[in-house]
Enzyme design. Structure first.
Site, PDB file in Angstrom:
ATOM      1  CG  ASP A  98       1.619 -54.471   5.224  1.00 34.93           C
ATOM      2  OD1 ASP A  98       0.581 -55.015   4.974  1.00 34.93           O
ATOM      3  OD2 ASP A  98       2.704 -54.553   5.814  1.00 34.93           O
ATOM      4  N   GLY A  99      -0.856 -53.926   2.074  1.00 33.88           N
ATOM      5  CA  GLY A  99      -2.388 -53.458   1.923  1.00 33.88           C
ATOM      6  C   GLY A  99      -2.916 -54.053   2.502  1.00 33.88           C
ATOM      7  CE  LYS A 100      -0.942 -56.766   7.478  1.00 36.87           C
ATOM      8  NZ  LYS A 100      -0.309 -55.950   7.325  1.00 36.87           N
ATOM      9  NE  ARG A 101      -5.687 -51.992  -0.502  1.00 32.18           N
ATOM     10  CZ  ARG A 101      -5.124 -50.635   0.043  1.00 32.18           C
ATOM     11  NH1 ARG A 101      -4.848 -51.328   1.275  1.00 32.18           N
ATOM     12  NH2 ARG A 101      -5.546 -49.659  -0.386  1.00 32.18           N
ATOM     13  CB  THR A 125       0.370 -58.229   2.550  1.00 38.85           C
ATOM     14  OG1 THR A 125      -0.377 -56.636   2.751  1.00 38.85           O
ATOM     15  CG2 THR A 125       1.745 -57.891   2.801  1.00 38.85           C
TER      16      THR A 125
END
Length: 284
Positions: A98-101, A125
């Site tokens: 879950d890094g929302k890169r 993510t």
């Protein structure tokens, strides 16, 4: 197909949930932390995660470590993240980083190579608000991404609920893009490797998006500590599949709710994971 692997694990364990591994040192028994240095704290966090994984791997199909909780300890924390991913995979768990890169194409490509090559997480993510050229590098065979569509936070409507000139809301348009980007990666269970993050805190929108995006698998945050319950996530499912529901603090800190000492965190987490599974399965 990566999403097929996750769905198979969900069906095998009869459990559509994911345990979020978002540890702060405040959550740990203080006896686990040898000192104040980043290295000592990171070592304690990895041992905390390892004990949680040992308590949960036969119950949950997946774990979701959130990068921010490791990055606050610098490179030592990042090492703990990588060790957590490796250990979870060694126990047969599906791992969502879950890094929302996201960034422009060349930088997005670097992120993709890191998370899907060196670290070898199963999914990541992604924030897609730069458009397709910032998403395309993450479309890797055998891996999945979860794109932010309707997030669980209170302020999400400031942007995501705005109405466009064509009458669609921003989150609806983003959902339609996610659906289109995933058309070439639909597996045998009917879901693509381009998934959507849709919060449990907006159950009506969750239900609406399930109907709108029949081939998009959902990662659903907001259960437990953020206020979402089993009845709120029912709309994410169709015929018992279609989503994986995340709980982080609710599982990691279950010992607090159960009135147990911090040293019992793993046993308490197992009890909560079973309770969460049974509650959701009774509704879907």
């Amino acid at each position: 197909m990566s999403t097929n692997i996750l769905i198979d694990k969900i069906l095998e364990k009869k459990n559509p949930t994911v345990a979020g591994l978002d540890p702060l040192c405040d959550y740990l028994p203080q006896s686990m932390i040898a000192g104040d240095s980043p290295a000592e704290k990171a070592d304690a966090i990895f041992r905390f995660n390892k004990d949680l994984i040992d308590a949960l791997y036969d119950i949950v199909p997946a774990v979701k470590p959130q990068l921010a909780y490791y990055e606050i300890l610098g490179h030592e924390g990042y090492k703990a993240f990588c060790k957590t991913v490796d250990y979870a995979k060694s126990k047969g768990l599906y791992v969502i980083a879950d890094g929302k890169r996201n960034d422009i194409g060349s930088t997005a490509s670097a992120y993709s190579k890191g998370f899907f090559g060196i670290i070898d997480s199963d999914a990541l993510t992604v924030n897609a608000y730069l458009g397709f050229d910032g998403v395309e590098p993450f479309l890797v065979d055998g891996k999945a991404i979860y794109i932010l569509v309707k997030t669980s936070n209170k302020g999400s409507g400031e942007l995501q609920d705005l109405v466009l000139e064509n009458g669609k809301k921003v989150y609806e348009h983003m959902g339609d893009l996610v659906s289109a980007w995933g058309e070439k990666s639909i597996g045998s269970h009917g879901y693509s490797d381009v998934g959507a993050v849709v919060g449990a805190t907006y159950p009506a929108m969750l239900t609406e998006l399930r109907e709108r995006l029949p081939h998009t698998f959902f990662l659903v945050p907001g259960y437990g500590a953020q206020g979402g319950g089993a009845k709120d996530v029912v709309g994410a499912f169709k015929n018992g599949i279609g989503a994986v529901i995340n709980s982080s603090r609710g599982i990691m800190c279950a010992y607090k709710a159960q009135g147990l000492p911090a040293e019992k965190f793993a046993e308490a987490a197992r009890i909560e994971a079973i309770r969460m599974r049974d509650e959701i399965m009774s509704e879907i």
